[in-house]
Design an enzyme around this catalytic site. Sequence first.
Site, PDB file in Angstrom:
ATOM      1  N   ARG A 144       0.829  -1.219   0.000  1.00 29.28           N
ATOM      2  CA  ARG A 144       0.000   0.000   0.000  1.00 29.28           C
ATOM      3  C   ARG A 144       0.860   1.266   0.000  1.00 29.28           C
ATOM      4  O   ARG A 144       0.519   2.271   0.637  1.00 29.28           O
ATOM      5  CB  ARG A 144      -0.946   0.044   1.211  1.00 29.28           C
ATOM      6  CG  ARG A 144      -1.833  -1.139   1.368  1.00 29.28           C
ATOM      7  CD  ARG A 144      -2.891  -1.268   0.268  1.00 29.28           C
ATOM      8  NE  ARG A 144      -3.613  -2.504   0.448  1.00 29.28           N
ATOM      9  CZ  ARG A 144      -3.260  -3.665  -0.115  1.00 29.28           C
ATOM     10  NH1 ARG A 144      -2.232  -3.721  -0.937  1.00 29.28           N
ATOM     11  NH2 ARG A 144      -3.943  -4.756   0.105  1.00 29.28           N
TER      12      ARG A 144
ATOM     13  N   SER B  86     -10.342  -0.741   4.706  1.00 29.11           N
ATOM     14  CA  SER B  86      -9.453  -0.906   5.846  1.00 29.11           C
ATOM     15  C   SER B  86      -8.798   0.420   6.202  1.00 29.11           C
ATOM     16  O   SER B  86      -8.190   1.067   5.349  1.00 29.11           O
ATOM     17  CB  SER B  86      -8.361  -1.931   5.528  1.00 29.11           C
ATOM     18  OG  SER B  86      -8.950  -3.203   5.431  1.00 29.11           O
TER      19      SER B  86
ATOM     20  N   GLU C  37      -3.857   3.368   6.435  1.00 27.75           N
ATOM     21  CA  GLU C  37      -3.865   3.171   4.983  1.00 27.75           C
ATOM     22  C   GLU C  37      -4.587   4.345   4.321  1.00 27.75           C
ATOM     23  O   GLU C  37      -4.189   4.812   3.267  1.00 27.75           O
ATOM     24  CB  GLU C  37      -4.585   1.860   4.641  1.00 27.75           C
ATOM     25  CG  GLU C  37      -4.733   1.648   3.149  1.00 27.75           C
ATOM     26  CD  GLU C  37      -5.407   0.328   2.792  1.00 27.75           C
ATOM     27  OE1 GLU C  37      -5.201  -0.674   3.502  1.00 27.75           O
ATOM     28  OE2 GLU C  37      -6.137   0.315   1.796  1.00 27.75           O
TER      29      GLU C  37
HETATM   30  C1  FAD Z   1     -15.556  -0.967   0.959  1.00 28.74           C
HETATM   31  C2  FAD Z   1     -14.099  -0.730   0.591  1.00 28.74           C
HETATM   32  C3  FAD Z   1     -13.279  -1.810   0.376  1.00 28.74           C
HETATM   33  C4  FAD Z   1     -11.929  -1.619   0.049  1.00 28.74           C
HETATM   34  N1  FAD Z   1     -11.148  -2.701  -0.173  1.00 28.74           N
HETATM   35  C5  FAD Z   1      -9.867  -2.525  -0.538  1.00 28.74           C
HETATM   36  C6  FAD Z   1      -9.030  -3.655  -0.799  1.00 28.74           C
HETATM   37  O1  FAD Z   1      -9.449  -4.803  -0.722  1.00 28.74           O
HETATM   38  N2  FAD Z   1      -7.743  -3.419  -1.144  1.00 28.74           N
HETATM   39  C7  FAD Z   1      -7.239  -2.158  -1.249  1.00 28.74           C
HETATM   40  O2  FAD Z   1      -6.061  -2.013  -1.579  1.00 28.74           O
HETATM   41  N3  FAD Z   1      -8.005  -1.083  -0.993  1.00 28.74           N
HETATM   42  C8  FAD Z   1      -9.296  -1.231  -0.664  1.00 28.74           C
HETATM   43  N4  FAD Z   1     -10.075  -0.130  -0.403  1.00 28.74           N
HETATM   44  C9  FAD Z   1      -9.466   1.218  -0.470  1.00 28.74           C
HETATM   45  C10 FAD Z   1      -9.597   1.898  -1.848  1.00 28.74           C
HETATM   46  O3  FAD Z   1     -10.732   1.420  -2.534  1.00 28.74           O
HETATM   47  C11 FAD Z   1      -8.355   1.699  -2.712  1.00 28.74           C
HETATM   48  O4  FAD Z   1      -7.205   2.240  -2.115  1.00 28.74           O
HETATM   49  C12 FAD Z   1      -8.550   2.337  -4.114  1.00 28.74           C
HETATM   50  O5  FAD Z   1      -7.518   1.909  -4.959  1.00 28.74           O
HETATM   51  C13 FAD Z   1      -8.566   3.860  -4.040  1.00 28.74           C
HETATM   52  O6  FAD Z   1      -9.001   4.336  -5.286  1.00 28.74           O
HETATM   53  P1  FAD Z   1      -9.777   5.731  -5.408  1.00 28.74           P
HETATM   54  O7  FAD Z   1      -9.939   6.021  -6.855  1.00 28.74           O
HETATM   55  O8  FAD Z   1     -11.017   5.729  -4.603  1.00 28.74           O
HETATM   56  O9  FAD Z   1      -8.698   6.684  -4.748  1.00 28.74           O
HETATM   57  P2  FAD Z   1      -8.894   8.038  -3.925  1.00 28.74           P
HETATM   58  O10 FAD Z   1      -9.409   7.747  -2.561  1.00 28.74           O
HETATM   59  O11 FAD Z   1      -9.636   9.042  -4.723  1.00 28.74           O
HETATM   60  O12 FAD Z   1      -7.364   8.466  -3.784  1.00 28.74           O
HETATM   61  C14 FAD Z   1      -6.484   7.704  -2.986  1.00 28.74           C
HETATM   62  C15 FAD Z   1      -5.076   8.308  -3.097  1.00 28.74           C
HETATM   63  O13 FAD Z   1      -4.610   8.142  -4.428  1.00 28.74           O
HETATM   64  C16 FAD Z   1      -4.264   9.411  -4.993  1.00 28.74           C
HETATM   65  N5  FAD Z   1      -4.635   9.366  -6.409  1.00 28.74           N
HETATM   66  C17 FAD Z   1      -5.870   9.146  -6.929  1.00 28.74           C
HETATM   67  N6  FAD Z   1      -5.807   9.134  -8.268  1.00 28.74           N
HETATM   68  C18 FAD Z   1      -4.515   9.372  -8.595  1.00 28.74           C
HETATM   69  C19 FAD Z   1      -3.808   9.475  -9.847  1.00 28.74           C
HETATM   70  N7  FAD Z   1      -4.432   9.331 -11.029  1.00 28.74           N
HETATM   71  N8  FAD Z   1      -2.480   9.702  -9.810  1.00 28.74           N
HETATM   72  C20 FAD Z   1      -1.833   9.822  -8.627  1.00 28.74           C
HETATM   73  N9  FAD Z   1      -2.443   9.749  -7.412  1.00 28.74           N
HETATM   74  C21 FAD Z   1      -3.772   9.518  -7.411  1.00 28.74           C
HETATM   75  C22 FAD Z   1      -5.080  10.426  -4.212  1.00 28.74           C
HETATM   76  O14 FAD Z   1      -4.486  11.707  -4.257  1.00 28.74           O
HETATM   77  C23 FAD Z   1      -5.061   9.810  -2.817  1.00 28.74           C
HETATM   78  O15 FAD Z   1      -3.841  10.099  -2.166  1.00 28.74           O
HETATM   79  C24 FAD Z   1     -11.414  -0.301  -0.065  1.00 28.74           C
HETATM   80  C25 FAD Z   1     -12.265   0.797   0.150  1.00 28.74           C
HETATM   81  C26 FAD Z   1     -13.600   0.588   0.454  1.00 28.74           C
HETATM   82  C27 FAD Z   1     -14.501   1.771   0.656  1.00 28.74           C
END
Ligand code: FAD
Length: 301
Positions: free
Chosen positions: A173, A222, A292
Amino acid sequence: MAAAAMTRTQLRGELRFNEPMAAHLSWRAGGCARCYFVPADLDDVAVLLAALPEDETVLWHGLGSNTLVRDGGFNGTVIATQGIMQELERLENNRVRAGAGVSSAKLARFCARANLVGAEFFAGIPGLVGGALAMNAGAFGGETWPHVVEVETIDRQGRRHTRAADEFRVGYRHVEGPANEWFTAALFRFETGDGEQAAAGVRSLLARRAQTQPTGTANCGSVFVNPPNDHAARLIEACGLKGTRIGGAVVSEKHANFIINDDNASASDIEALIELVRRTVERQQHVRLRTEVRIVGEPQA
Ligand SMILES: Cc1cc2nc3c(=O)[nH]c(=O)nc-3n(C[C@H](O)[C@H](O)[C@H](O)COP(=O)(O)OP(=O)(O)OC[C@H]3O[C@@H](n4cnc5c(N)ncnc54)[C@H](O)[C@@H]3O)c2cc1C
């Protein structure tokens, strides 16, 4: 913001001020972004980036499934990536090029249909490819970066780059690369295999999630990363913290590493509960948990 006002006429997307971020975060809580840009496409992003003052703080935003904005708001510019960078194509040698705005779930389904295996884990991660690259998202033994061949990025001046995977330091992560560059697309490589089996894998991983996670609630997945050789959820549960509440935020009864907004929680309720969990686990289990979720912005004045 003077520079943004100057470029407003050149921008084809929508520049909003004082945008409530709760609507864009899966926790459904938090303050406003001083400036929130909904670009028409990536060229539009480049125009904005080139025009921003050098000291303007920039936050790229996917689906907000791993982000908390404090109640005092984010004093900078948020770039919304949902709806742009949608390209998704299969290339030769088991490679797939996916734009950063494609959802992780769509990438998983696309690969299964293309008879590629290894992308099934993406199915239950509720974010975009850009967020998965930034976080090295993973689940059920799979992780994003082992499949990355190269990425495309854009820098603070709006210039595009193509970078090999080995230009990034990648961990659990955690991803570190050139400063002030953001992901616009990735070239992945998967294995050839049985698409039917991959689709069945997707269904079974989604079913496992529904059994173990508080689906249908406002949460951020998480909250803490797992410490080496242990599980954050196990440590939190061992401290008897399930059901602990601050304001409208509560530690999930179903999965102790999830904090739910179940009653109009503020970002400060959520952050206070995060700190309470962290302190309690440190005191009782002698392990300091690392978050995380990405917490940004200012506390309420
Ligand atoms: C119900 C639930 C279950 C989940 N299960 C998992 C799991 O099993 N495994 C896991 O790893 N995560 C999990 N997550 C966390 C999350 O979904 C992941 O980390 C996901 O990849 C984040 O994507 P996002 O587009 O929502 O990112 P955001 O929350 O919008 O951004 C997260 C970070 O990434 C940065 N970012 C976003 N886009 C870019 C880009 N294009 N370039 C550079 N930086 C960028 C943002 O600035 C921020 O720092 C879960 C979340 C929820 C709500």
